[in-house]
Design an enzyme around this catalytic site. Structure first.
Site, PDB file in Angstrom:
ATOM      1  N   TYR A  58      44.580  54.657   6.269  1.00  0.00           N
ATOM      2  CA  TYR A  58      45.463  55.296   5.302  1.00  0.00           C
ATOM      3  C   TYR A  58      46.103  56.548   5.899  1.00  0.00           C
ATOM      4  O   TYR A  58      45.426  57.524   6.232  1.00  0.00           O
ATOM      5  CB  TYR A  58      44.694  55.685   4.033  1.00  0.00           C
ATOM      6  CG  TYR A  58      43.995  54.530   3.337  1.00  0.00           C
ATOM      7  CD1 TYR A  58      44.315  53.197   3.618  1.00  0.00           C
ATOM      8  CD2 TYR A  58      43.002  54.769   2.405  1.00  0.00           C
ATOM      9  CE1 TYR A  58      43.677  52.149   2.984  1.00  0.00           C
ATOM     10  CE2 TYR A  58      42.358  53.717   1.756  1.00  0.00           C
ATOM     11  CZ  TYR A  58      42.694  52.410   2.059  1.00  0.00           C
ATOM     12  OH  TYR A  58      42.050  51.387   1.422  1.00  0.00           O
ATOM     13  N   HIS A 116      37.046  47.037   7.437  1.00  0.00           N
ATOM     14  CA  HIS A 116      38.198  46.934   6.541  1.00  0.00           C
ATOM     15  C   HIS A 116      38.593  45.478   6.262  1.00  0.00           C
ATOM     16  O   HIS A 116      38.986  45.131   5.151  1.00  0.00           O
ATOM     17  CB  HIS A 116      39.382  47.708   7.117  1.00  0.00           C
ATOM     18  CG  HIS A 116      40.292  48.274   6.083  1.00  0.00           C
ATOM     19  ND1 HIS A 116      40.974  49.447   6.228  1.00  0.00           N
ATOM     20  CD2 HIS A 116      40.651  47.825   4.854  1.00  0.00           C
ATOM     21  CE1 HIS A 116      41.700  49.703   5.160  1.00  0.00           C
ATOM     22  NE2 HIS A 116      41.526  48.715   4.316  1.00  0.00           N
TER      23      HIS A 116
END
Length: 282
Positions: A58, A116
């Protein structure tokens, strides 16, 4: 609305967390929004939404830096979740990625560290790295993200794979596929599900039936969508907003008491799965 307590979910290691947390997807990408992003996270912490989800992906680490500023001086109040890229998920790479995340977060530990999504490195190698990080105290527990039922079954077959603490997946009213198999599979093994994009990045909020039912409770469509997920056992919901007032609205969703009739009305518009669906991702 009443200030009802936030429901909690307990991980296998005994860590108890609020079922309503905060996401940080797209934070840390523009310095002009940093102040609002930090403030919204602080407000959420004040309201008991002390689980904060982030990732090295992010904002290329920028979101972790935002989180680090928001939790400064109150690290012990929060439960931090972060994630490693799949291409960093080798034995050495996972450890290095974790250390970089720790530096950006300004802390000495990550409470839950996730892969992830699946990449090319063997799961056994990533799990070994996770276990090493856990043994050295750099993480409290580890888990995965975007793993379907077959991925989870494969994970449990590798050494120490049964130590998986959670699975973060796309789950909301319009993405209910996991209810057919993945959700009950995880529930039966006490592996919490973390629901990302719980309001489908706002796309479901214009649904006429969702709006109608929400109005009947003097609530917003987003609050109703969040309440739907909080009704599920073992599900942690991580809405993201950089607006402090929206954070307060999210917090109030725990006070909604929806009738079975209205839940059935939502089922008619957002039907649960009747068969296996491939896991969806954003």
């Amino acid at each position: 609305m009443q200030d009802d307590p936030i429901p909690t979910v307990t991980f296998q290691n005994g860590a108890e967390v609020p079922a309503l947390g905060q996401g940080t997807w797209a934070m840390g990408e523009d310095a002009g929004y940093a102040k609002a992003e930090i403030e919204s996270l602080k407000v959420g912490i004040d309201l008991g939404m002390t689980l904060i989800d982030t990732a090295e992906m992010y904002g290329d680490g920028g979101a972790e830096e935002i989180v680090g500023q928001a939790i400064k001086g109150r690290r012990d109040e929060v439960f931090i979740v972060s994630k490693v890229y799949p291409w960093n998920a080798s034995l050495k790479g996972t450890i290095e990625a974790c250390e970089n995340s720790l530096e950006r977060l300004g802390t000495d530990r990550i409470d839950l560290y996730l892969l992830h999504w699946r990449g090319n490195y063997p799961l056994a190698e990533t799990v070994e790295a996770f276990e090493t990080l856990k043994a050295t105290g750099k993480i409290g527990a580890w888990g995965v993200s975007n793993f379907d039922t077959d991925d989870m079954q494969e994970l449990l077959r590798v050494p120490d794979g049964a130590n998986v603490a959670g699975n973060q997946v796309l789950y909301n009213l319009s993405r209910r596929g996991i209810e057919f198999d993945l959700l009950p599979w995880c529930q039966s093994r006490n592996i919490p599900i973390m629901a990302y994009s719980p309001i489908e990045q706002g796309r479901i909020l214009h649904n006429a039936e969702l709006i109608r039912i929400a109005k009947a409770y003097q609530a917003t469509p987003a609050q109703l969508a969040l309440a739907f997920l909080l009704k599920r056992d073992g599900v942690i919901v991580i809405p993201k907003t950089s607006n402090a007032e929206r954070v307060r609205e999210n917090r109030d969703c725990v006070s909604l008491d929806i009738t079975d009739e209205d839940w059935h009305a939502l089922d008619a518009v957002f039907p649960p799965p009747a068969s296996k669906r491939s896991l969806e991702m954003l």
